[in-house]
Design a protein around this motif. Structure first.
Motif, PDB file in Angstrom:
ATOM      1  N   LEU A 159       0.808  -1.222   0.000  1.00  0.00           N
ATOM      2  CA  LEU A 159       0.000   0.000   0.000  1.00  0.00           C
ATOM      3  C   LEU A 159       0.843   1.274   0.000  1.00  0.00           C
ATOM      4  O   LEU A 159       0.547   2.216  -0.737  1.00  0.00           O
ATOM      5  N   ILE A 160       1.886   1.309   0.835  1.00  0.00           N
ATOM      6  CA  ILE A 160       2.621   2.575   0.964  1.00  0.00           C
ATOM      7  C   ILE A 160       4.118   2.408   1.206  1.00  0.00           C
ATOM      8  O   ILE A 160       4.924   3.221   0.758  1.00  0.00           O
ATOM      9  N   GLY A 161       4.514   1.339   1.899  1.00  0.00           N
ATOM     10  CA  GLY A 161       5.903   1.194   2.317  1.00  0.00           C
ATOM     11  C   GLY A 161       6.904   1.168   1.189  1.00  0.00           C
ATOM     12  O   GLY A 161       7.948   1.843   1.235  1.00  0.00           O
ATOM     13  N   VAL A 168      11.161  -8.635   2.644  1.00  0.00           N
ATOM     14  CA  VAL A 168      11.607  -9.569   3.682  1.00  0.00           C
ATOM     15  C   VAL A 168      12.495  -8.863   4.710  1.00  0.00           C
ATOM     16  O   VAL A 168      12.495  -9.215   5.902  1.00  0.00           O
ATOM     17  N   PHE A 169      13.243  -7.853   4.291  1.00  0.00           N
ATOM     18  CA  PHE A 169      14.044  -7.080   5.235  1.00  0.00           C
ATOM     19  C   PHE A 169      13.148  -6.229   6.137  1.00  0.00           C
ATOM     20  O   PHE A 169      13.408  -6.067   7.329  1.00  0.00           O
ATOM     21  N   CYS A 170      12.108  -5.682   5.557  1.00  0.00           N
ATOM     22  CA  CYS A 170      11.154  -4.890   6.334  1.00  0.00           C
ATOM     23  C   CYS A 170      10.508  -5.742   7.422  1.00  0.00           C
ATOM     24  O   CYS A 170      10.395  -5.318   8.574  1.00  0.00           O
ATOM     25  N   ALA A 171      10.109  -6.966   7.079  1.00  0.00           N
ATOM     26  CA  ALA A 171       9.473  -7.855   8.046  1.00  0.00           C
ATOM     27  C   ALA A 171      10.431  -8.229   9.169  1.00  0.00           C
ATOM     28  O   ALA A 171      10.021  -8.387  10.329  1.00  0.00           O
ATOM     29  N   ALA A 205       1.963  -2.857  11.713  1.00  0.00           N
ATOM     30  CA  ALA A 205       1.515  -2.157  10.505  1.00  0.00           C
ATOM     31  C   ALA A 205       2.208  -0.805  10.365  1.00  0.00           C
ATOM     32  O   ALA A 205       2.641  -0.425   9.268  1.00  0.00           O
ATOM     33  N   VAL A 206       2.352  -0.073  11.464  1.00  0.00           N
ATOM     34  CA  VAL A 206       2.947   1.268  11.414  1.00  0.00           C
ATOM     35  C   VAL A 206       4.426   1.207  11.055  1.00  0.00           C
ATOM     36  O   VAL A 206       4.903   1.983  10.214  1.00  0.00           O
ATOM     37  N   ILE A 207       5.185   0.287  11.655  1.00  0.00           N
ATOM     38  CA  ILE A 207       6.617   0.224  11.350  1.00  0.00           C
ATOM     39  C   ILE A 207       6.858  -0.206   9.912  1.00  0.00           C
ATOM     40  O   ILE A 207       7.786   0.271   9.258  1.00  0.00           O
ATOM     41  N   SER A 208       6.000  -1.076   9.388  1.00  0.00           N
ATOM     42  CA  SER A 208       6.164  -1.546   8.013  1.00  0.00           C
ATOM     43  C   SER A 208       5.719  -0.506   6.989  1.00  0.00           C
ATOM     44  O   SER A 208       6.232  -0.469   5.872  1.00  0.00           O
ATOM     45  N   ALA A 209       4.787   0.347   7.384  1.00  0.00           N
ATOM     46  CA  ALA A 209       4.244   1.338   6.452  1.00  0.00           C
ATOM     47  C   ALA A 209       5.046   2.633   6.443  1.00  0.00           C
ATOM     48  O   ALA A 209       5.216   3.262   5.385  1.00  0.00           O
ATOM     49  N   ILE A 210       5.556   3.056   7.594  1.00  0.00           N
ATOM     50  CA  ILE A 210       6.130   4.401   7.700  1.00  0.00           C
ATOM     51  C   ILE A 210       7.530   4.422   8.300  1.00  0.00           C
ATOM     52  O   ILE A 210       8.474   4.929   7.687  1.00  0.00           O
ATOM     53  N   ILE A 211       7.686   3.877   9.507  1.00  0.00           N
ATOM     54  CA  ILE A 211       8.945   4.053  10.243  1.00  0.00           C
ATOM     55  C   ILE A 211      10.131   3.467   9.488  1.00  0.00           C
ATOM     56  O   ILE A 211      11.125   4.159   9.228  1.00  0.00           O
ATOM     57  N   TYR A 212      10.041   2.194   9.126  1.00  0.00           N
ATOM     58  CA  TYR A 212      11.160   1.558   8.420  1.00  0.00           C
ATOM     59  C   TYR A 212      11.366   2.101   7.005  1.00  0.00           C
ATOM     60  O   TYR A 212      12.495   2.438   6.628  1.00  0.00           O
ATOM     61  N   PRO A 213      10.337   2.213   6.169  1.00  0.00           N
ATOM     62  CA  PRO A 213      10.567   2.658   4.791  1.00  0.00           C
ATOM     63  C   PRO A 213      11.245   4.019   4.684  1.00  0.00           C
ATOM     64  O   PRO A 213      12.100   4.227   3.808  1.00  0.00           O
ATOM     65  N   ILE A 214      10.909   4.954   5.549  1.00  0.00           N
ATOM     66  CA  ILE A 214      11.483   6.301   5.436  1.00  0.00           C
ATOM     67  C   ILE A 214      12.955   6.304   5.826  1.00  0.00           C
ATOM     68  O   ILE A 214      13.809   6.831   5.104  1.00  0.00           O
TER      69      ILE A 214
END
Length: 583
Positions: free
Chosen positions: A65-67, A104-107, A131-140
């Protein structure tokens, strides 16, 4: 022409290895699940497995969706990627391999937190965090380093994620564990609330924990090696990824042997992972000597980290996630600026302080590490604060004592067929609608209410008082800690405690297993036995009744025996009928 063919074959081979490496990293989810389950208690095993499963599955949904867009979309001012939906709008030209690899790294980042917050966190709240760490915290923050962001432009180096993955997951674990609070009984406090002792909760299955470590170590060859672009670089990465955890484990074994008198099994398992975490950032830029030095520090750092959390920060981390991932993630990130050398295949620009590179790279590493840590700490603290306000972070005291498998998932036991006491039908209790007495305060309740709630059964000869009595108390698991403290405060210091199963006026809660309803009848109980002589038995009975009382019928039952009569029966001085009378 022959060189072009070789280049094409080489590209195809490494493209396949890229995806195989991603599969190895996915397999690490099984390793995390095994380590966390083995290091926790059996009554929470199913809950931990479920959280590790959902970390990946929820992470996949959020990454779609966003990550993925925030991570690898078109760079916007060096801070974030431009969100997009190419996976839906232009699937034919979508970068499928890169998506799977980074998913897989995000997970992995998300699942680090599970162990630190194990055994007392609400499942719903954990899912929201995931959900929050996978969508916003980690990707940024990952975009800053691997997506062309401002840290990448500065020259910050983190080849496989000591900072972007492990330090970030470790910081989330530290803040989450601190905010949710320690498990019941982890810290003993005096009457002023000061912590006087740290209590150990041994993992229930070290073989599973060890299996998880070996699975993780195997997966780490893909974790560190999947992005390699030459056979020489891949071979070097495999060497450093093998040396560092090996050295860390040996150093930890020797240190714990000296410090504690015996080599600590669980700490050595943690040390293997600590060495792997630390070598993750510099695995492509360091040589064998650098890997040895990095592993040596890791083996000591993990022991220090576990001690520091328990004794100084007073943060309860059941699996050592903060010591392994946060501290060694920081160390590995700094180590790039110390041990990087151009003798490592494929490295022609990153040189550390100890190899003549000066302080330049070390300074860049510190800036990148601090920036990533600050982003993570602020965003995850806000995340957990909002979750706590809306859903609550922690389960109730009763749910925690009985175990999250039962309260959160309707699972009697993850080891139902192997239980020493078969509690396959011992599901959560539904209070019978007719058991409420209407008065929850013990002092305000009538004698009839007190008797209905906690009945007292005395053996026939108790009135012929000899001064020594045996008191047997049977009640719910959740009341054990309270009754123990109440009896201790009264002066009762010795007791025998047994876990039993039984049923009374309460009815079992009908739960579902694979769509089929289970008729629960037997409920888990606790039996406490004490022998008193100097303390009046009536005082013990009254204290127990007051402690167990909740305003419901069937809160507990108390049996009182004359000890001298029991002794005579057991030594054969009276007949078998007397034994039946007493017991």
């Amino acid at each position: 022409m022959s060189q072009e063919i070789l280049d094409l074959v080489d590209g195809k081979v490494f493209g396949i290895w890229f995806l195989l490496g991603a599969a190895l990293v996915f397999w690490m989810q099984a390793g995390f699940a095994m380590v966390e389950t083995g290091f926790a208690r059996a009554k929470n095993a199913g809950n931990i497995l479920m959280k590790n499963l959902m970390d990946f599955c929820i992470g996949c949904v959020m990454f779609i969706l966003i990550g993925f867009g925030l991570f690898l979309g078109e760079d916007l001012m060096g801070f974030i990627g431009k969100p997009g939906f190419d996976i839906f709008t232009d699937y034919a030209n979508f970068d499928w391999s890169n998506f799977v690899f980074n998913l897989v790294f995000c997970a992995t980042t998300a699942t680090i937190v599970s162990g630190a917050m194990a055994e007392r966190t609400k499942f719903l709240s954990y899912c929201v965090y995931s959900a929050v760490i996978s969508a916003i915290i980690y990707p940024i923050e990952a975009h800053w380093t691997w997506g062309g962001g401002w840290l990448a432009q500065m020259g910050f180096h983190d080849f496989a994620g000591s900072a972007c993955i492990h330090m970030v997951g470790g910081i989330c674990a530290l803040i989450g564990a601190a905010m949710v609070g320690p498990r019941i009984g982890k810290f003993t406090k005096d009457k002023d609330g000061k912590i006087t002792k740290v209590n150990a909760f041994p993992g229930h299955n070290l073989p599973i924990g060890a299996l998880g470590v070996f699975i993780l170590w195997l997966g780490w060859y893909g974790f560190n090696g999947a992005a390699c672009t030459s056979v020489e670089q891949l071979g070097s990465v495999f060497v450093t990824t093998t040396i560092a955890p090996s050295i860390a484990t040996v150093v930890c074994m020797i240190f714990t042997w000296i410090k504690y008198g015996k080599p600590d099994v669980s700490m050595a398992l943690n040390a293997s992972l600590a060495g792997l975490v630390a070598i993750t950032a510099p695995c492509d830029t360091t040589d064998a000597f650098g890997a040895i030095a990095i592993g040596f520090v890791s083996g000591l750092l993990v022991v220090f980290g576990v001690w520091f959390l328990d004794e100084k920060l007073r943060v309860d981390d059941p699996v050592g996630a903060v010591a392994v991932h946060m501290l060694n993630g920081i160390w590995g990130t700094i180590a790039v600026g110390l041990f990087s050398t151009t003798s490592a295949p494929g490295n022609d620009s990153v040189v550390g302080l100890f190899y003549g590179g000066g302080f330049d790279q070390l300074g860049i590493q510190l800036i990148g590490m601090l920036a990533t840590a600050a982003w993570t700490a602020v965003t995850v603290a806000i995340t957990f604060a909002v979750i706590k306000m809306i859903f609550g972070l922690r389960v109730s005291e009763e749910e925690e004592i009985e175990g999250l498998d039962s309260s959160e998932h309707g699972l009697a036991s993850a080891y139902s067929g192997f239980s020493t006491i078969d509690i396959s039908n011992s599901m959560t209790m539904d209070v019978n609608e007719n058991t409420n007495l209407g008065v929850e305060d013990y002092d305000s309740a009538s004698e009839a209410m007190k008797k209905a709630s906690v009945s007292v059964v005395k053996a026939p000869d108790v009135d012929a008082d000899t001064g020594i009595h045996k008191v047997v108390i049977i009640t719910k698991l959740s009341r054990y800690d309270k009754i123990k403290k109440a009896l201790n405060a009264l002066g009762v210091t010795g007791m025998t405690v047994t876990q039993v199963s039984g049923c009374g006026i309460q009815k079992g809660a009908g739960q579902m297993y694979r769509g089929v309803e289970i008729d629960a009848t037997l409920l888990p109980k606790i039996k406490v036995e004490v022998v008193v002589s100097q303390i009046p038995v009536d005082k013990v009975i009254e204290t127990a009744k007051k402690t167990l009382y909740t305003g419901k019928i069937g809160d507990g039952k108390i049996f009182v025996y004359n000890v001298s009569r029991v002794v005579k029966v057991r030594t054969g001085e009276e007949n078998f009928d007397a034994l039946q009378d007493v017991e």
